[in-house]
Structure formats: C-alpha cells, structure tokens
Design a protein around this motif. Structure first.
Motif, PDB file in Angstrom:
ATOM      1  N   VAL A  32      29.489  26.849  28.316  1.00 23.88           N
ATOM      2  CA  VAL A  32      30.566  26.735  29.304  1.00 23.88           C
ATOM      3  C   VAL A  32      31.754  27.596  28.878  1.00 23.88           C
ATOM      4  O   VAL A  32      32.353  28.300  29.694  1.00 23.88           O
ATOM      5  N   ALA A  33      32.081  27.572  27.583  1.00 22.46           N
ATOM      6  CA  ALA A  33      33.194  28.381  27.083  1.00 22.46           C
ATOM      7  C   ALA A  33      32.905  29.874  27.257  1.00 22.46           C
ATOM      8  O   ALA A  33      33.792  30.648  27.638  1.00 22.46           O
ATOM      9  N   LYS A  34      31.672  30.294  27.002  1.00 17.96           N
ATOM     10  CA  LYS A  34      31.307  31.705  27.201  1.00 17.96           C
ATOM     11  C   LYS A  34      31.433  32.093  28.669  1.00 17.96           C
ATOM     12  O   LYS A  34      31.880  33.190  28.995  1.00 17.96           O
ATOM     13  N   GLY A  35      31.026  31.197  29.546  1.00 14.45           N
ATOM     14  CA  GLY A  35      31.136  31.470  30.980  1.00 14.45           C
ATOM     15  C   GLY A  35      32.584  31.610  31.420  1.00 14.45           C
ATOM     16  O   GLY A  35      32.922  32.483  32.221  1.00 14.45           O
ATOM     17  N   ILE A  36      33.455  30.766  30.896  1.00 10.87           N
ATOM     18  CA  ILE A  36      34.874  30.847  31.241  1.00 10.87           C
ATOM     19  C   ILE A  36      35.464  32.156  30.735  1.00 10.87           C
ATOM     20  O   ILE A  36      36.223  32.824  31.441  1.00 10.87           O
ATOM     21  N   LYS A  37      35.112  32.553  29.505  1.00 14.95           N
ATOM     22  CA  LYS A  37      35.618  33.815  28.961  1.00 14.95           C
ATOM     23  C   LYS A  37      35.129  34.996  29.782  1.00 14.95           C
ATOM     24  O   LYS A  37      35.891  35.926  30.066  1.00 14.95           O
ATOM     25  N   ALA A  38      33.871  34.977  30.190  1.00 12.22           N
ATOM     26  CA  ALA A  38      33.329  36.069  31.000  1.00 12.22           C
ATOM     27  C   ALA A  38      34.015  36.116  32.364  1.00 12.22           C
ATOM     28  O   ALA A  38      34.313  37.193  32.886  1.00 12.22           O
ATOM     29  N   PHE A  39      34.303  34.953  32.930  1.00  8.56           N
ATOM     30  CA  PHE A  39      34.989  34.897  34.215  1.00  8.56           C
ATOM     31  C   PHE A  39      36.396  35.467  34.102  1.00  8.56           C
ATOM     32  O   PHE A  39      36.822  36.262  34.945  1.00  8.56           O
ATOM     33  N   LYS A  40      37.120  35.086  33.054  1.00  6.78           N
ATOM     34  CA  LYS A  40      38.477  35.609  32.858  1.00  6.78           C
ATOM     35  C   LYS A  40      38.451  37.111  32.644  1.00  6.78           C
ATOM     36  O   LYS A  40      39.304  37.840  33.157  1.00  6.78           O
ATOM     37  N   LYS A  41      37.467  37.606  31.884  1.00  8.96           N
ATOM     38  CA  LYS A  41      37.353  39.040  31.647  1.00  8.96           C
ATOM     39  C   LYS A  41      37.056  39.768  32.957  1.00  8.96           C
ATOM     40  O   LYS A  41      37.631  40.814  33.242  1.00  8.96           O
ATOM     41  N   GLY A  42      36.184  39.216  33.762  1.00 12.41           N
ATOM     42  CA  GLY A  42      35.870  39.814  35.053  1.00 12.41           C
ATOM     43  C   GLY A  42      37.064  39.828  35.987  1.00 12.41           C
ATOM     44  O   GLY A  42      37.283  40.787  36.724  1.00 12.41           O
ATOM     45  N   MET A  43      37.858  38.767  35.964  1.00 13.96           N
ATOM     46  CA  MET A  43      39.044  38.725  36.815  1.00 13.96           C
ATOM     47  C   MET A  43      40.091  39.733  36.361  1.00 13.96           C
ATOM     48  O   MET A  43      40.764  40.349  37.185  1.00 13.96           O
ATOM     49  N   SER A  44      40.245  39.925  35.050  1.00 14.91           N
ATOM     50  CA  SER A  44      41.235  40.881  34.570  1.00 14.91           C
ATOM     51  C   SER A  44      40.781  42.307  34.839  1.00 14.91           C
ATOM     52  O   SER A  44      41.596  43.181  35.115  1.00 14.91           O
ATOM     53  N   GLU A  45      39.485  42.581  34.798  1.00 19.96           N
ATOM     54  CA  GLU A  45      38.975  43.910  35.116  1.00 19.96           C
ATOM     55  C   GLU A  45      39.076  44.190  36.603  1.00 19.96           C
ATOM     56  O   GLU A  45      39.207  45.331  37.018  1.00 19.96           O
ATOM     57  N   ASP A  46      39.040  43.162  37.421  1.00 19.51           N
ATOM     58  CA  ASP A  46      39.089  43.324  38.864  1.00 19.51           C
ATOM     59  C   ASP A  46      40.483  43.726  39.337  1.00 19.51           C
ATOM     60  O   ASP A  46      40.632  44.283  40.417  1.00 19.51           O
ATOM     61  N   ASP A  47      41.512  43.473  38.535  1.00 21.92           N
ATOM     62  CA  ASP A  47      42.876  43.786  38.929  1.00 21.92           C
ATOM     63  C   ASP A  47      43.144  45.286  38.957  1.00 21.92           C
ATOM     64  O   ASP A  47      44.010  45.747  39.685  1.00 21.92           O
ATOM     65  N   THR A  48      42.428  46.060  38.172  1.00 21.12           N
ATOM     66  CA  THR A  48      42.649  47.501  38.153  1.00 21.12           C
ATOM     67  C   THR A  48      42.001  48.126  39.372  1.00 21.12           C
ATOM     68  O   THR A  48      40.850  47.841  39.695  1.00 21.12           O
ATOM     69  N   PRO A  49      42.738  48.984  40.101  1.00 22.59           N
ATOM     70  CA  PRO A  49      42.150  49.581  41.305  1.00 22.59           C
ATOM     71  C   PRO A  49      41.077  50.600  40.946  1.00 22.59           C
ATOM     72  O   PRO A  49      41.226  51.393  40.019  1.00 22.59           O
TER      73      PRO A  49
END
Length: 80
Positions: A32-49
């Motif tokens: 679950v912790a790995k999934g949360i970290k991957a989700f946060k990483k994906g969200m931060s990468e999504d912010d860059t146009p």
C-alpha cells in the motif's frame, strides 16, 4: 445498542492477525505504501506540461463528391 468499544477493536484485530498472520499484514501495508508513493510520483510528473506531438506525415482529407452515395443505406433509396 452500544458503539464499538476498544475491546471490540482489540478482538477484531486479534482475529485479523490470526487469519492473515503478521507477515502478510506487514507485506500488504508495504505494498500500500509503494502504491501511494507511485501515485504521488505520477501526480507530480503530471503537473509538468508535455510538448504536443507533431504528426509524422501531414493529415489528408478525403474530398466529398456531390451525387455519390456515402454508404449502402443511401443506395437503396432514390431521392426525388
């Protein structure tokens, strides 16, 4: 009709530990912790146009000719 007291939660916790074991629970929490970290990483990468992708070859349009049927349904009916 009392609510769930601390003793109820302790009994439920013990049953869960007996069913799944401590190792499986800790493995599951790690996943679950790995999934949360991957989700946060994906969200931060999504912010860059992202740069728009240019087509490899130019887009071609099909010219529509007046008087020619476009599908089989129009060939069965005569207009006029």
């Amino acid at each position: 009709m009392g609510g769930a007291s601390i003793w109820h939660w302790i009994v439920v916790g013990l049953i869960v530990v007996l069913l799944f074991g401590r190792g499986k629970i800790s493995d599951m929490m790690g996943d679950v912790a790995k999934g949360i970290k991957a989700f946060k990483k994906g969200m931060s990468e999504d912010d860059t146009p992202a740069k728009p992708v240019e087509p490899v070859e130019p887009v071609r349009n099909i010219d529509h000719q007046v008087g020619t049927p476009t599908n089989a349904a129009t060939t069965d009916h005569k207009v006029g």
